[in-house]
Design a protein around this motif. Structure first.
Motif, PDB file in Angstrom:
ATOM      1  N   LYS A 141      39.246  19.373 -26.693  1.00 38.88           N
ATOM      2  CA  LYS A 141      39.184  18.911 -25.303  1.00 38.88           C
ATOM      3  C   LYS A 141      40.154  17.751 -25.024  1.00 38.88           C
ATOM      4  O   LYS A 141      40.725  17.658 -23.955  1.00 38.88           O
ATOM      5  N   LYS A 182      31.113  14.031 -24.409  1.00 42.26           N
ATOM      6  CA  LYS A 182      31.218  15.309 -25.117  1.00 42.26           C
ATOM      7  C   LYS A 182      32.099  15.208 -26.341  1.00 42.26           C
ATOM      8  O   LYS A 182      33.022  14.403 -26.384  1.00 42.26           O
ATOM      9  N   GLY A 189      27.707  23.822 -25.315  1.00 43.58           N
ATOM     10  CA  GLY A 189      26.877  22.757 -24.750  1.00 43.58           C
ATOM     11  C   GLY A 189      26.249  21.847 -25.801  1.00 43.58           C
ATOM     12  O   GLY A 189      25.452  20.971 -25.462  1.00 43.58           O
ATOM     13  N   ASP A 253      28.502  26.705 -13.023  1.00 40.20           N
ATOM     14  CA  ASP A 253      29.959  26.606 -13.117  1.00 40.20           C
ATOM     15  C   ASP A 253      30.577  27.979 -13.269  1.00 40.20           C
ATOM     16  O   ASP A 253      29.885  28.975 -13.468  1.00 40.20           O
TER      17      ASP A 253
HETATM   18  N1  LIG Z   1      32.393  16.424 -16.158  1.00 40.00           N
HETATM   19  C1  LIG Z   1      31.358  17.221 -15.964  1.00 40.00           C
HETATM   20  N2  LIG Z   1      30.699  17.234 -14.780  1.00 40.00           N
HETATM   21  C2  LIG Z   1      29.650  18.068 -14.571  1.00 40.00           C
HETATM   22  N3  LIG Z   1      29.157  18.913 -15.490  1.00 40.00           N
HETATM   23  C3  LIG Z   1      29.762  18.931 -16.704  1.00 40.00           C
HETATM   24  C4  LIG Z   1      30.884  18.090 -17.006  1.00 40.00           C
HETATM   25  N4  LIG Z   1      31.274  18.326 -18.255  1.00 40.00           N
HETATM   26  C5  LIG Z   1      30.425  19.266 -18.739  1.00 40.00           C
HETATM   27  N5  LIG Z   1      29.519  19.639 -17.816  1.00 40.00           N
HETATM   28  C6  LIG Z   1      28.460  20.653 -18.017  1.00 40.00           C
HETATM   29  O1  LIG Z   1      28.259  20.827 -19.408  1.00 40.00           O
HETATM   30  C7  LIG Z   1      28.667  22.129 -19.822  1.00 40.00           C
HETATM   31  C8  LIG Z   1      29.377  22.058 -21.164  1.00 40.00           C
HETATM   32  O2  LIG Z   1      30.545  21.288 -21.090  1.00 40.00           O
HETATM   33  P1  LIG Z   1      31.899  21.737 -21.779  1.00 40.00           P
HETATM   34  O3  LIG Z   1      32.877  20.639 -21.602  1.00 40.00           O
HETATM   35  O4  LIG Z   1      32.296  23.089 -21.295  1.00 40.00           O
HETATM   36  O5  LIG Z   1      31.513  21.767 -23.312  1.00 40.00           O
HETATM   37  P2  LIG Z   1      31.180  22.953 -24.336  1.00 40.00           P
HETATM   38  O6  LIG Z   1      32.323  22.959 -25.268  1.00 40.00           O
HETATM   39  O7  LIG Z   1      29.913  22.562 -24.983  1.00 40.00           O
HETATM   40  O8  LIG Z   1      31.091  24.237 -23.552  1.00 40.00           O
HETATM   41  C9  LIG Z   1      29.557  22.633 -18.710  1.00 40.00           C
HETATM   42  O9  LIG Z   1      29.562  24.047 -18.671  1.00 40.00           O
HETATM   43  C10 LIG Z   1      28.911  22.005 -17.496  1.00 40.00           C
HETATM   44  O10 LIG Z   1      27.757  22.749 -17.126  1.00 40.00           O
END
Ligand SMILES: Nc1ncnc2c1ncn2[C@@H]1O[C@H](COP(=O)(O)OP(=O)(O)O)[C@@H](O)[C@H]1O
Ligand SMILES: [Mg+2]
Length: 390
Positions: A141, A182, A189, A253
Motif C-alpha cells: 500500500k 492499515k 481487512g 465500496d
Molecule cells: N481510508 C478509508 N476510509 C474508509 N474506509 C476504509 C479506508 N481504508 C480502508 N477502509 C475500509 O477497510 C477495508 C479494507 O481496507 P484495504 O485498504 O482495502 O485493506 P485490505 O488489504 O485489508 O483489503 C476497505 O475495503 C474499506 O471498507
C-alpha cells in the motif's frame, strides 16, 4: 513422469513427443503461458480454487493458448525446462515443459513470493529476453501511495496517507474526524483499525474482527498512541478515513478490476459492490460483507438520473485512463491485471483505497467471463507484438 511437449495438437490434446508432427505445423503455433503458482495439499496447482484454474485452461484452449501451471521449485534454469502441470479436461498431468512465451505470476501468498529463491527466479525471468513476465509481484500500500502521489492527476484519487508513528498519528487524528490504520502488506481487512474523533480530546478505536469490533475510548492522542504503539512503524500506515456513502444504512465500496486487452490498453473488466455488515467498517465478505450489483446500488444511493450518478461513472473512466498506466510507469512494473478498491463518499466522489496486483476472482459470472476474455486477449496481444519485434 511423462515427458510432454507443451504444444497441444489440433484437438487441444497433449503430445508426448517433443516435436510437432506435420499436421500440427499447419495450425498456427499456439501461445504458451506458464502460470507460476503454489501447490495445494495434494501437491497440485493451488492458490485459487481448482475450478478457476480449469476455467482458465478452457478459455485458453478455445483461442489456441496453451496454459500450464508450475511452482518455483519446478524450474530447471540450466536446462531451461520446467516441471509443471496441465489440466487435460479430466485430470492433472505432470510434465516437463520448455520455457513458455509468457509467465503470469499468480503466487497468492506473500510469504512464498518473498522467499529468496522465488525472488531470484522472478528476477531471472524478468531479465530473460525470450520470456514475457507480467504482474511479477505483490504490491504494497505504501509504494502504491508514493507512486501515485507524484502527479496531481493520480494524487487526487488518494486519501492522504502517512507512515505510522507518534507524530503522524497525532497530526492525522487532529486533522480528520476518522482515520484508518492499515498494514502496508495486509489483505482481507486483517489488522485494519479505525479511529474516530468523538470530541477535541476524546477518541475511540476498534480493530476489524470477523465477529465484529469492540470500541475502546482514549482521552488524548498520546494515550491512543500508547495503546497502538505495538504496531510496526515501518509497515503501518495512517490514512484519512473517507466518509463513505451508505446503501440501506451500511457502508460499501467498489471492487473494480482493470485489465489490458487485445490492443494492450487498459479496460474496465467490471465493477461490483461489497456492502459491509451492520456497524462494520470493512466490507470484506468474511467480515460480514455481501456482494451487490453496481448499478442497483448507485441508482438507489444517488438516483438513476442524477448528475452525481453520471459523475460516478465518469470518475471510474478517469481512473481507468490514468491510474494503471501511471502505476506501471512509476513502479517500473509490467502489469496487466489490477483490482482497485474504491470508496464512494457521500458526495459521490471516488477515492482509491487499495490497489492489488493479485486480485481475487469475482463471484459475479459476468465479470469473471470478461476477466478470462481480457486475459486471453492480452496473451494474444503480447504474442503478436513479440513476434513482430523479433
Ligand atoms: N481510508 C478509508 N476510509 C474508509 N474506509 C476504509 C479506508 N481504508 C480502508 N477502509 C475500509 O477497510 C477495508 C479494507 O481496507 P484495504 O485498504 O482495502 O485493506 P485490505 O488489504 O485489508 O483489503 C476497505 O475495503 C474499506 O471498507
Ligand atoms: Mg482491500
Amino acid at each position: 513422469m511423462v515427458r510432454l511437449n507443451p504444444i497441444p495438437g489440433p484437438s487441444g490434446r497433449l503430445l508426448s513427443s517433443t516435436l510437432p508432427n506435420q499436421r500440427e505445423k499447419k495450425t498456427p503455433s499456439p501461445v504458451t503461458v506458464g502460470v507460476l503458482t503454489t501447490a495445494n495439499k495434494k501437491g497440485l496447482p493451488g492458490g485459487e480454487k481448482q475450478r478457476l484454474l480449469k476455467e482458465m485452461v478452457d478459455y485458453g484452449k478455445k483461442q489456441n493458448i496453451f496454459i500450464f501451471f508450475f511452482f518455483a521449485q519446478g524450474v530447471n534454469w540450466r536446462k531451461r525446462r520446467i516441471t509443471g502441470y496441465v489440466w487435460t479436461g479430466k485430470q492433472w498431468r505432470k510434465g516437463l515443459f520448455l520455457f513458455p512465451d509468457i509467465i503470469y505470476n499468480r503466487i497468492r501468498f506473500r510469504n512464498i513470493e518473498s522467499q529468496a529463491r522465488v525472488k531470484q527466479l522472478l528476477r531471472q525471468f524478468e531479465r530473460d529476453p525470450s520470456i514475457y513476465l507480467f504482474n511479477s509481484r505483490f504490491l504494497n500500500k505504501w509504494e502504491v501511495y508514493k507512486a501515485l502521489r507524484i502527479k496531481k492527476s493520480t494524487a487526487k484519487w488518494l486519501p492522504e496517507t502517512v507512515r505510522f508513528n507518534h507524530k503522524s498519528l497525532t497530526t492525522m487524528v487532529k486533522k480528520y474526524p476518522a482515520v484508518f490504520l492499515k498494514y502496508s502488506y495486509g489483505s482481507l481487512g486483517k489488522g485494519i483499525i479505525k479511529v474516530k474523533r468523538l470530541s477535541d480530546n476524546q477518541f475511540a478505536y476498534a480493530v476489524a474482527k470477523k465477529g465484529g469490533s469492540k470500541w475502546k475510548k482514549c482521552s488524548s492522542p498520546n494515550t491512543l498512541y500508547r495503546q497502538l504503539h505495538y504496531l510496526s512503524e515501518n509497515a503501518y500506515l495512517v490514512q484519512r478515513g473517507i466518509d463513505l456513502a451508505r446503501y440501506k444504512g451500511k457502508i460499501f465500496d467498489l471492487r473494480t478490476q482493470f485489465q489490458k486487452n487485445r490492443a494492450g490498453e487498459w479496460v474496465l473488466t467490471g465493477v461490483a459492490v461489497r456492502v459491509a455488515g451492520k456497524n462494520r467498517f470493512v466490507t470484506h465478505i468474511p467480515n460480514g460483507g455481501r456482494a451487490a450489483a453496481y448499478n442497483d446500488v448507485m441508482n438507489e444511493v444517488f438516483g438513476s438520473t442524477s448528475l452525481t450518478r453520471r459523475q460516478v461513472d465518469e470518475q471510474l473512466e478517469q481512473i481507468r485512463s490514468i491510474v494503471p498506466t501511471a502505476l506501471e510507469k512509476e513502479l517500473r512494473l509490467c502489469l496487466a491485471v489490477l483490482s482497485l478498491d474504491i470508496g464512494v463518499d457521500k458526495n459521490g466522489r471516488l477515492w482509491i483505497i487499495e490497489i492489488n496486483s493479485k486480485p481475487a476472482s469475482f463471484d459475479e459470472n459476468e465479470i469473471r467471463t470478461a476477466h478470462w476474455q481480457n486475459l486471453m486477449d492480452y496473451f494474444i496481444y503480447v504474442n503478436e507484438n513479440r513476434t513482430r519485434g523479433r
